[in-house]
Design a protein around this motif. Structure first.
Motif, short mmCIF file in Angstrom:
data_model
loop_
_atom_site.label_atom_id
_atom_site.label_comp_id
_atom_site.label_asym_id
_atom_site.label_seq_id
_atom_site.Cartn_x
_atom_site.Cartn_y
_atom_site.Cartn_z
N GLU A 101 -2.71 1.61 -66.64
CA GLU A 101 -2.23 1.30 -67.98
C GLU A 101 -3.00 2.10 -69.03
N LEU A 102 -4.31 2.13 -68.89
CA LEU A 102 -5.14 2.92 -69.81
C LEU A 102 -4.77 4.39 -69.76
N SER A 103 -4.55 4.89 -68.56
CA SER A 103 -4.23 6.30 -68.39
C SER A 103 -2.87 6.64 -69.00
N ALA A 104 -1.89 5.74 -68.83
CA ALA A 104 -0.54 5.98 -69.37
C ALA A 104 -0.58 6.11 -70.89
N ILE A 105 -1.27 5.20 -71.55
CA ILE A 105 -1.34 5.22 -73.01
C ILE A 105 -2.15 6.43 -73.48
N SER A 106 -3.29 6.68 -72.86
CA SER A 106 -4.15 7.79 -73.26
C SER A 106 -3.46 9.13 -73.10
N THR A 107 -2.69 9.27 -72.04
CA THR A 107 -2.00 10.54 -71.78
C THR A 107 -1.01 10.87 -72.88
N VAL A 108 -0.26 9.86 -73.32
CA VAL A 108 0.73 10.09 -74.38
C VAL A 108 0.04 10.40 -75.70
N ILE A 109 -1.02 9.66 -76.03
CA ILE A 109 -1.76 9.93 -77.27
C ILE A 109 -2.33 11.35 -77.25
N ASN A 110 -2.93 11.72 -76.15
CA ASN A 110 -3.54 13.04 -76.04
C ASN A 110 -2.51 14.16 -76.11
N SER A 111 -1.28 13.87 -75.68
CA SER A 111 -0.24 14.89 -75.71
C SER A 111 0.21 15.22 -77.13
N LYS A 112 -0.10 14.34 -78.07
CA LYS A 112 0.29 14.56 -79.47
C LYS A 112 -0.81 15.26 -80.28
N ALA A 113 -1.97 15.51 -79.66
CA ALA A 113 -3.10 16.12 -80.34
C ALA A 113 -2.73 17.50 -80.88
N PRO A 114 -3.39 17.96 -81.94
CA PRO A 114 -4.55 17.34 -82.58
C PRO A 114 -4.23 16.52 -83.82
N THR A 115 -2.95 16.34 -84.15
CA THR A 115 -2.59 15.67 -85.41
C THR A 115 -1.83 14.38 -85.16
N CYS A 116 -2.19 13.65 -84.14
CA CYS A 116 -1.47 12.43 -83.80
C CYS A 116 -1.76 11.32 -84.82
N ASN A 117 -0.71 10.66 -85.27
CA ASN A 117 -0.83 9.46 -86.11
C ASN A 117 -0.60 8.26 -85.21
N LEU A 118 -1.64 7.46 -85.02
CA LEU A 118 -1.60 6.34 -84.09
C LEU A 118 -1.78 5.02 -84.83
N LEU A 119 -0.84 4.11 -84.66
CA LEU A 119 -0.90 2.78 -85.27
C LEU A 119 -1.05 1.76 -84.15
N VAL A 120 -2.09 0.91 -84.25
CA VAL A 120 -2.38 -0.06 -83.20
C VAL A 120 -2.38 -1.47 -83.78
N PHE A 121 -1.52 -2.33 -83.24
CA PHE A 121 -1.53 -3.74 -83.61
C PHE A 121 -2.44 -4.49 -82.65
N GLY A 122 -3.56 -5.00 -83.17
CA GLY A 122 -4.50 -5.75 -82.36
C GLY A 122 -5.79 -5.01 -82.07
N LEU A 123 -6.92 -5.63 -82.41
CA LEU A 123 -8.23 -5.10 -82.03
C LEU A 123 -8.60 -5.68 -80.67
N SER A 124 -9.11 -4.84 -79.79
CA SER A 124 -9.42 -5.28 -78.43
C SER A 124 -10.59 -4.47 -77.88
N HIS A 125 -10.94 -4.75 -76.63
CA HIS A 125 -12.01 -4.01 -75.97
C HIS A 125 -11.69 -2.52 -75.88
#
Length: 325
Positions: A101-125
């Motif tokens: 699960e961590l890898s799936a999310i990280s891979t998509v975020i990293n694919s949008k670099a270097p100007t990715c706009n990321l919105l996260v609902f919820g603070l977590s570990h």
């Protein structure tokens, strides 16, 4: 003769002590030279590794064929990404997400670099992981707990986090789903800042509604009891943000992750607003939707969000701790 012997003995003893001292000094010099050489080699190796990580590119992931994944010299290198994932998924520290699960999310975020706009609902570990993966982009966190938001910002200078009050309850999920169908203010393309829809989040800072988000992760608020806020509003709001994006942009889609996708509420609301036809992948308890912007700001068929609207006749299983009002 006796005096000569004593003199010889003294000279012999003195000569032996000098030799031992010389050997000791030489040994220390060799040891210091070895330590200096080893330190220099380590420094050079570390600098080379750091430099290569800044200039290397990350191969395009096969996780999603429909997600945009341009190569960039500013993308995180695979070794750094792997180290971050390993650190977060190890025990301790504990994480409620699996490595996949961590890898799936990280891979998509990293694919949008270097100007990715990321919105996260919820603070977590995992919050620090998302911020690290999106190091050169912009990451904004939204949470229901003002104390957690304040502590997170104090502990992480430069981090952006905002608290919001969710007026919804899990026990109201069925009623709200029926309500939105009859309300024009709950249309899929609109300016949420001025929305009167009960499912819309409209009290965040203005810039949140102006940014065109590349990735949205819904990992909050709480949704395990009837009086919990539930994730109805974040799912609806994410769908509107994605569909209201400027369709003239090069990137016309938004990747939306929904956590706890196995729960009925998250599944039904995701199918209704993010649309089942946009569901690309399910990894563990994570559902990934790729939502396209509406051309000209209009939906082709009626006022619904999807081509195949979810049936609303199926009632929600009652959840203890709340009411239907």
């Amino acid at each position: 003769m006796k005096n000569n012997k004593n003199t010889n003995l003294i000279l012999f003893h003195h000569h032996n002590n000098t030799s031992s001292t010389a050997v000791t000094v030489n040994h220390h010099r060799l040891l210091l030279l070895f330590i200096f050489t080893l330190s220099l080699f380590t420094l050079i190796f570390s600098f080379s590794l750091f430099s290569s990580s800044l200039h290397s590119t990350t191969p395009t992931s096969n996780f999603l064929s429909s997600s945009s994944s341009p190569s960039s010299s500013s993308s995180l290198s695979p070794p750094i990404l792997a180290a971050l994932l390993h650190y977060t998924s190890s025990t301790p520290p504990n994480t409620s997400m699996s490595f996949s699960e961590l890898s799936a999310i990280s891979t998509v975020i990293n694919s949008k670099a270097p100007t990715c706009n990321l919105l996260v609902f919820g603070l977590s570990h995992e919050s620090l992981l998302w911020r690290s993966v999106n190091l050169r982009g912009r990451t904004v966190f939204v949470d229901e707990n003002p104390y957690l938001v304040s502590r997170f910002e104090q502990s992480n200078p430069g981090a952006e986090a905002y608290d919001v009050v969710f007026p919804t309850k899990v026990s109201q999920a069925g009623k709200l789903l029926r309500y939105y169908k009859t309300r024009p203010e709950c249309r899929p393309v609109q300016n949420l800042l001025f929305s009167d829809c009960k499912l819309a989040i409209n009290d965040l800072p203005n810039f949140v509604y102006e940014i065109e988000w590349d990735v949205i992760l819904i990992d909050g608020p709480r949704g395990y009891a009837g009086d919990s806020p539930g994730r109805m509003a974040p799912i609806f709001t994410s769908a509107v943000l994605a569909k209201s994006k400027d369709s003239g942009r090069k990137t016309k889609t938004t990747d939306v992750f929904v956590r706890e996708f196995g729960r009925k509420l998250e599944r039904v609301y995701s199918d209704e607003f993010l649309c089942e036809e946009n569901l690309i992948e399910v990894v563990g308890e994570i559902g990934l939707f790729v939502v396209a912007a509406e051309k000209g700001g209009k939906v082709k068929q009626g006022n619904g969000f999807c081509r195949n609207s979810t049936k609303l006749s199926e009632p929600f299983t009652p959840v203890s701790g709340g009411d239907e009002d």
